[in-house]
Design an enzyme around this catalytic site. Structure first.
Site, PDB file in Angstrom:
ATOM      1  NE  ARG A  69      59.815 138.718  32.246  1.00 30.33           N
ATOM      2  CZ  ARG A  69      58.486 138.742  32.061  1.00 30.33           C
ATOM      3  NH1 ARG A  69      57.661 138.435  33.049  1.00 30.33           N
ATOM      4  NH2 ARG A  69      57.990 139.072  30.883  1.00 30.33           N
ATOM      5  CE1 TYR A  82      79.550 142.505  49.102  1.00 28.90           C
ATOM      6  CE2 TYR A  82      77.277 142.668  48.401  1.00 28.90           C
ATOM      7  CZ  TYR A  82      78.616 142.652  48.104  1.00 28.90           C
ATOM      8  OH  TYR A  82      79.014 142.788  46.806  1.00 28.90           O
ATOM      9  CG  ASP A 100      73.108 137.643  53.490  1.00 25.78           C
ATOM     10  OD1 ASP A 100      73.542 136.504  53.263  1.00 25.78           O
ATOM     11  OD2 ASP A 100      73.475 138.652  52.852  1.00 25.78           O
ATOM     12  CE  LYS A 129      80.104 136.188  47.036  1.00 27.42           C
ATOM     13  NZ  LYS A 129      79.006 137.048  47.256  1.00 27.42           N
TER      14      LYS A 129
HETATM   15  C1  LIG Z   1      76.842 138.333  52.695  1.00 25.92           C
HETATM   16  C2  LIG Z   1      76.531 138.715  51.281  1.00 25.92           C
HETATM   17  N1  LIG Z   1      75.267 138.992  50.947  1.00 25.92           N
HETATM   18  C3  LIG Z   1      74.938 139.342  49.670  1.00 25.92           C
HETATM   19  C4  LIG Z   1      75.889 139.453  48.683  1.00 25.92           C
HETATM   20  C5  LIG Z   1      75.483 139.866  47.293  1.00 25.92           C
HETATM   21  O1  LIG Z   1      75.446 138.745  46.444  1.00 25.92           O
HETATM   22  P1  LIG Z   1      75.812 138.772  44.884  1.00 25.92           P
HETATM   23  O2  LIG Z   1      77.230 139.220  44.755  1.00 25.92           O
HETATM   24  O3  LIG Z   1      75.572 137.354  44.443  1.00 25.92           O
HETATM   25  O4  LIG Z   1      74.868 139.736  44.239  1.00 25.92           O
HETATM   26  C6  LIG Z   1      77.225 139.167  49.004  1.00 25.92           C
HETATM   27  C7  LIG Z   1      78.271 139.289  47.965  1.00 25.92           C
HETATM   28  O5  LIG Z   1      79.448 139.311  48.271  1.00 25.92           O
HETATM   29  C8  LIG Z   1      77.546 138.801  50.337  1.00 25.92           C
HETATM   30  O6  LIG Z   1      78.815 138.537  50.696  1.00 25.92           O
END
Ligand SMILES: Cc1ncc(COP(=O)(O)O)c(C=O)c1O
Length: 384
Positions: free
Chosen positions: A51, A103, A175, A200
């Site tokens: 961990r 998101y 992000d 992604k």
């Molecule tokens: C721009 C963005 N940030 C964060 C996330 C969250 O990531 P995760 O699905 O890996 O938890 C996503 C998921 O679609 C996203 O598109």
């Protein structure tokens, strides 16, 4: 040649990596172990419990730090787990200013989990830095930027937001999931923390769920390492390995995503059934100049609104696609289509999503790296 002389397309392969000492393995082994032998209490080789640290995860953490031009990297079990760790740095009474076009899962985490612990979130458009600066007060601790935004493809000026954050004494988090460091390097533009849903483009093959942070300074990184270990939302060694393998081809994949994205955006713009196309590469895009300045190219994400803006038309189009798969997520080698209002953004209240343009007739495409003529033929049959 030292690592600091390497260019981005070499860092994706070599950044932060070493051949494994015991065997000379060129690729990092998957250290599928929870614990490590000690010769006497405390007599270990830098690893005690997975961990806290794991060699495969560490190879990935070093890679993200390297390709984002950051000092430190951290890996988590999902993008949301990475965001969760960032917000856990805050105290009750602290405030966050976030883009209002973000998101849906991030919005849900902010409002349905962290709000109840006394953290206050403001959501605003970030086209003008004055609008953001007007929300700053002595409790402002974090500015949250997502650019390009999901799904409207707005571009936020990272340098301008870094200035607002600095003046406020707050941290700037970006992000960078949609752009990836191939297209945009937020730390060079003044960000303190870069966050990724590595699920992604970074992992890139729709076979893993994983989150990453790249952090500029040691003091912030140490707080996050403490949270990572204390809350424990880490990723396993196999997923770390898959993500690291994905990163090694990031530059070639994203280059092709951009080429295909451009061709699809141009095709859709001419289509008689399409009302508008959201892609930052168009001169007419409201933030095109910022995109040119802070991004190397315009990416493979394209959203479009159908004429009439009707839910049933959008549902019919996404359901007829054959090469594009109707699915959540984005950034894999295969093309995906989504209907944000009923899928990725269903957790955002209708009035909020309509304010940002996420209407019923909006379709979002993650343009993959297939032959672009097949993708266009598929859209043609679905739109006809
Ligand atoms: C721009 C963005 N940030 C964060 C996330 C969250 O990531 P995760 O699905 O890996 O938890 C996503 C998921 O679609 C996203 O598109």
């Amino acid at each position: 040649m030292s690592e600091k002389d390497l260019r981005f397309n070499s860092l994706t392969i070599h950044g932060g990596q070493q051949h494994e000492e015991a065997t000379g393995a060129v690729m990092p082994p998957i250290f599928q172990t929870s614990t490590y032998a000690q010769s006497h209490p405390g007599g270990h080789k830098g690893f005690e419990y997975s961990r806290t640290q794991n060699p495969t995860r560490m190879a990935l953490e070093n890679s993200i730090a390297s390709i984002e031009g950051a000092g430190y990297g951290l890996a988590f079990g999902s993008g949301l787990a990475a965001i969760d760790a960032v917000i856990k740095m805050l105290e009750p009474g602290d405030e966050v200013i976030s883009t209002n076009d973000l998101y849906g899962g991030t919005y849900r985490l902010f409002m349905q989990i962290f709000s109840k612990y006394g953290i206050k979130f403001h959501f605003t458009g970030m086209a003008e830095s004055e609008t953001v600066a007007a929300l700053v007060n002595e409790n402002t601790k974090l500015i949250w930027v997502e650019t390009p935004t999901n799904p409207m493809m707005n571009i936020i000026d990272i340098e301008a937001m870094a200035k607002v954050a600095k003046d406020a004494g707050a941290l700037l988090v970006v992000d960078n999931t949609f752009a990836t460091p191939y297209l945009q390097r937020p730390i060079e533009l003044g960000a303190d923390i870069v966050m990724h849903s590595a699920t992604k483009y970074l992992a890139g093959h729709s076979d893993v769920v994983l989150g990453l942070l790249a952090v500029k300074d040691k003091e912030v990184a140490d707080r996050l390492y403490f949270i990572q270990n204390s809350s424990g939302a880490v990723c396993g060694p196999m997923d770390s390995f898959l993500t690291l393998r994905g990163i090694k081809t990031l530059h070639v994949r994203v280059q092709r995503h951009c080429e295909n994205g451009k061709a699809i955006a141009e095709y859709l713009r001419e289509h008689p059934q399409v009302e508008s196309v959201y892609w930052p590469g168009f001169d007419s895009h409201p933030n095109h100049d910022i995109a040119r300045r802070q991004m190397k190219d315009f990416g493979g994400m394209v959203s479009f609104r159908l004429k009439g803006d009707k839910l049933e038309d959008a549902v019919a189009v996404v359901s007829k696609l054959k090469v594009f798969t109707l699915a959540e997520s984005l950034g894999g080698v295969e093309s995906l289509a989504g209907h944000p209002a009923s899928m990725t953004h269903a957790s955002i209240p209708v009035e909020e999503r309509l304010k940002t343009g996420v209407t019923d007739g909006l379709v979002r495409l993650s343009v993959g790296i297939e032959d672009v003529d097949d993708l266009i033929a598929d859209l043609e049959q679905a739109l006809s």
